[in-house]
Each structure stands twice: as C-alpha cells, then as structure tokens.
Motif scaffolding. Structure first.
Motif, PDB file in Angstrom:
ATOM      1  N   LEU A 223       0.851  -1.201   0.000  1.00 17.00           N
ATOM      2  CA  LEU A 223       0.000   0.000   0.000  1.00 17.00           C
ATOM      3  C   LEU A 223       0.885   1.250   0.000  1.00 17.00           C
ATOM      4  CD1 LEU A 223      -2.602  -1.138   2.664  1.00 17.00           C
ATOM      5  CD2 LEU A 223      -2.966  -0.917   0.194  1.00 17.00           C
ATOM      6  N   PRO A 224       0.410   2.357  -0.636  1.00 14.87           N
ATOM      7  CA  PRO A 224       1.228   3.570  -0.755  1.00 14.87           C
ATOM      8  C   PRO A 224       1.715   4.108   0.591  1.00 14.87           C
ATOM      9  CG  PRO A 224      -0.727   3.741  -2.135  1.00 14.87           C
ATOM     10  CD  PRO A 224      -0.877   2.483  -1.352  1.00 14.87           C
ATOM     11  N   GLU A 225       0.887   3.952   1.644  1.00 10.06           N
ATOM     12  CA  GLU A 225       1.277   4.532   2.933  1.00 10.06           C
ATOM     13  C   GLU A 225       2.248   3.641   3.733  1.00 10.06           C
ATOM     14  OE1 GLU A 225      -1.753   3.836   1.848  1.00 10.06           O
ATOM     15  OE2 GLU A 225      -2.939   2.731   3.313  1.00 10.06           O
ATOM     16  N   THR A 226       2.613   2.491   3.189  1.00  9.73           N
ATOM     17  CA  THR A 226       3.538   1.594   3.898  1.00  9.73           C
ATOM     18  C   THR A 226       4.832   2.347   4.229  1.00  9.73           C
ATOM     19  OG1 THR A 226       2.655  -0.256   2.653  1.00  9.73           O
ATOM     20  CG2 THR A 226       4.760  -0.633   3.746  1.00  9.73           C
ATOM     21  N   GLN A 227       5.270   2.210   5.493  1.00  7.85           N
ATOM     22  CA  GLN A 227       6.468   2.933   5.935  1.00  7.85           C
ATOM     23  C   GLN A 227       7.731   2.126   5.653  1.00  7.85           C
ATOM     24  OE1 GLN A 227       6.931   5.964   8.470  1.00  7.85           O
ATOM     25  NE2 GLN A 227       5.417   6.493   6.927  1.00  7.85           N
ATOM     26  N   ILE A 228       8.763   2.848   5.203  1.00  5.72           N
ATOM     27  CA  ILE A 228      10.082   2.223   5.034  1.00  5.72           C
ATOM     28  C   ILE A 228      11.058   3.049   5.860  1.00  5.72           C
ATOM     29  CG2 ILE A 228      11.922   1.639   3.390  1.00  5.72           C
ATOM     30  CD1 ILE A 228       9.817   1.556   1.221  1.00  5.72           C
ATOM     31  N   PHE A 229      11.872   2.396   6.666  1.00  5.80           N
ATOM     32  CA  PHE A 229      12.845   3.129   7.489  1.00  5.80           C
ATOM     33  C   PHE A 229      14.230   3.025   6.874  1.00  5.80           C
ATOM     34  CE2 PHE A 229       9.271   2.614  10.259  1.00  5.80           C
ATOM     35  CZ  PHE A 229       9.234   3.845  10.922  1.00  5.80           C
TER      36      PHE A 229
END
Ligand SMILES: [Zn+2]
Ligand SMILES: [Zn+2]
Length: 341
Positions: A223-229
C-alpha cells in the motif's frame, strides 16, 4: 493507477529514463558443433541454471558449484552426459540439485546413480530432486546421499506448463517431439526494477540493503502509505515512487532437437514469443530437409522462420551437424537471411 504503475509511468513497457541492468547473464558453454548447453548466471545471488547438461567440462569448478537447477530437453547422450560432472562436483554441497526433464528423466537419473557404488557417502549432504514433466502431470522423485541415492517417489500432480516458479523467475515449458518427447524452455523474469541513483542521492538517501526491501514491497504491491525506514528516517512507500523504474523482465528461450513438423513449430513460437535471446538448434541446412525429417531436427531456415514469427530480438543458432564443419558460416547465414527477412 496503482503505485506499481506510477513507478513505471504506466504499464510495463521499457522506461525511457532508466537503463536496464540485467539480472542474469547467459552463454553457450561449447562451440556450435559440440554439445549444446546454456549456462545462466544469476548476478545478485550465488546461483546458476543450466539448459541441458551435455559436455560440461569447460565450466569452471566455481561455476559448477553455483548450479541449482538443470532443465534437460531430453536424455540423448549429447544433452545428458554432463550429469556425472555435476554429480561429482556437488557431492559435498548442502543445497539440493534440481533437475527437470521429460517423462523418463527420473528413470535416467536413477540409472546413472545405480552405475556407481555408494557405501561411503552417508555423511555427504547431497540431495537430488527430479521432476518429470508431461502434458498432463508432474512426477517427482528424490535421491539423497544419506540413503545411498535410493529412489524415493514423492507423488504426482497436474502440470500447468510452468516448471519453475521462483519469483521473480519462471521457467516455462513446451512438450515437443524429437521421435521421443523433448522439452523446450523459456526463462522469464516477471519485471525488472531499476533504481535511479541520481534521484536517490537528490533525496539524501544511501545505497544499501534497504533497496532490496523496497523492491520486495514493489513486487508485493504494498500500500502507498507503507512505511520504510532508512537510517532511522521513516518514509512512505509512495514518496519513493520516482526513484524506481519498472522495465520488462529479461526473457531467454532454448529449443533443440525437435522434428520440423508444423505442430512443433507452432508450439515453439508460442513459448519463445518476444524473447530477448532465442537459442535454437540449426542442425541441418534446408537443402537437407529430407535428412532433417528422418533425424527429427530443425533446419537453419526453419530456426530463422520461427525466430521471425515469434518476434524475438536476437537469434543464436547452435547444435550444427558435424557434416558442415568445412563450410564455416553457412548455417548462420541461412538462419539469419530467413530471420531478418
Ligand atoms: Zn542433440
Ligand atoms: Zn537428440
């Protein structure tokens, strides 16, 4: 438009701003008059595939060690004699060796293994998995050094034409005829994700293993809002849209030892359509068509015609009859004349 589409600017066509780096290299091991065999090296993993296992003596030990999967068209000696070379090289390897072949492949592997004495190998880790592929079904058997390479049948199930499905790679198969069943293969990468290093630097982001995670998220259609650190900084998947481009994956295909009949040719065209490189036998000149029919082989002109109809980008002819050794270039010329129209 999905995020995946926005990453590539729509569709899976070639992205004009991104230079595609290959994920695998491929080459013939032997010359055109010797055993045909293609070595495919996956560039970002310690792994290689083989199309056919004829004479493998030109492969370096380090290359043999990388071979995980062998796709055997049929078990005539010029396509299978290298099994012994692999067996000897991989006896102490942990990772299994997997073979895919026509209906008699399990019996042929079993016969090879029965040809040696195995009383001192119980400590060796080697396992061989074998898949026999027919129109209707897949049959599986395995052989392990711990069991002195005794055959263990693992069942059967319906076959859908895909021999290997290991994302991002698929190896698809067509069942062809050569007086005996003979398989054709195509290796396809589903699509290819390229990172734009300039865009990465402009965002102040480093090159690193996190890019592998990003590619995995793209493949999983996250999903577009998935967070990547990245180094403690949290970014939304959608913010990274412009640093990745999607291009068509690579496709190579391999066809050898098939009767020149129409049904075979139609099946081959379906399998190899659009290949970046098409390896195809050209055993006889078309003037020797009668002999080609008798011996169940293609001619150079037919190889060129199949390549043209299937709209492949490059045609590599191979597996020439030794009778043409004194006529260098004649087979390539006939095939290319037909291919290029
Ligand atoms: Zn052959
Ligand atoms: Zn053959």
């Amino acid at each position: 438009m999905s995020l995946e589409d926005s990453l590539c600017g729509g569709g899976h066509g070639r992205c004009p701003t991104t230079v595609m780096k290959p994920t695998f290299h491929h080459r013939l091991i032997n010359d055109s008059y010797e055993d045909p065999c293609v070595f495919i090296r996956m560039l970002r993993e310690s792994r290689a595939l083989l199309f056919d296992a004829g004479d493998l003596s030109r492969l370096k030990p380090a290359d043999l060690q990388k071979v995980t999967d062998v796709f055997v068209t049929h078990t005539h000696i010029d396509h299978f004699i290298g099994f012994d070379t692999l067996l000897r090289a991989l006896l102490r390897r942990e990772k299994a060796l997997t073979l895919y072949g026509p209906e008699n492949i399990i019996e042929c592997v079993e016969g090879k293994l029965r040809g040696y004495t195995w009383n001192l190998i119980e400590q060796y880790p080697m396992t061989i998995e074998v898949f026999s592929l027919t129109e209707k079904e897949v049959r599986r058997a395995s052989f392990s050094a711990r069991e002195s390479f005794r055959r263990i049948d693992k069942g059967t199930w319906p076959f859908d034409g895909t021999a290997l499905n290991d994302p991002p790679y698929k190896v698809k198969t067509a069942i062809l005829s050569h007086g005996t069943p003979c398989l054709g293969f195509s290796l396809e990468e589903d699509y290819h994700i390229n990172i734009d290093k300039a865009a990465l630097l402009a965002m102040g982001l480093p090159v690193g293993p996190w890019l592998g995670d990003l590619k995995e998220l793209i493949r999983q259609k996250a999903l577009p809002e998935t967070q990547i650190f990245v180094e403690g900084r949290g970014l939304a998947f959608s913010d990274l849209a412009h640093i990745a481009g999607i291009t068509e994956g690579q496709k190579i295909s391999y066809i050898t030892d098939v009767s020149p009949e129409e049904e075979n040719r139609e099946r081959i065209i379906g399998l190899v359509r659009g290949s970046d490189t098409f390896y195809c036998e050209a055993y006889f000149l078309h003037a020797d068509m009668e002999r080609a029919v008798e011996r169940h082989h293609l001619t150079a002109r037919l190889a060129g015609e199949i390549a043209r109809k299937a709209e492949v980008k490059n045609l590599m002819v191979m597996h020439f009859s030794p009778k043409y050794r004194d006529l260098p270039g004649i087979i390539e010329s006939e095939a290319m004349r037909e291919f290029l129209g």
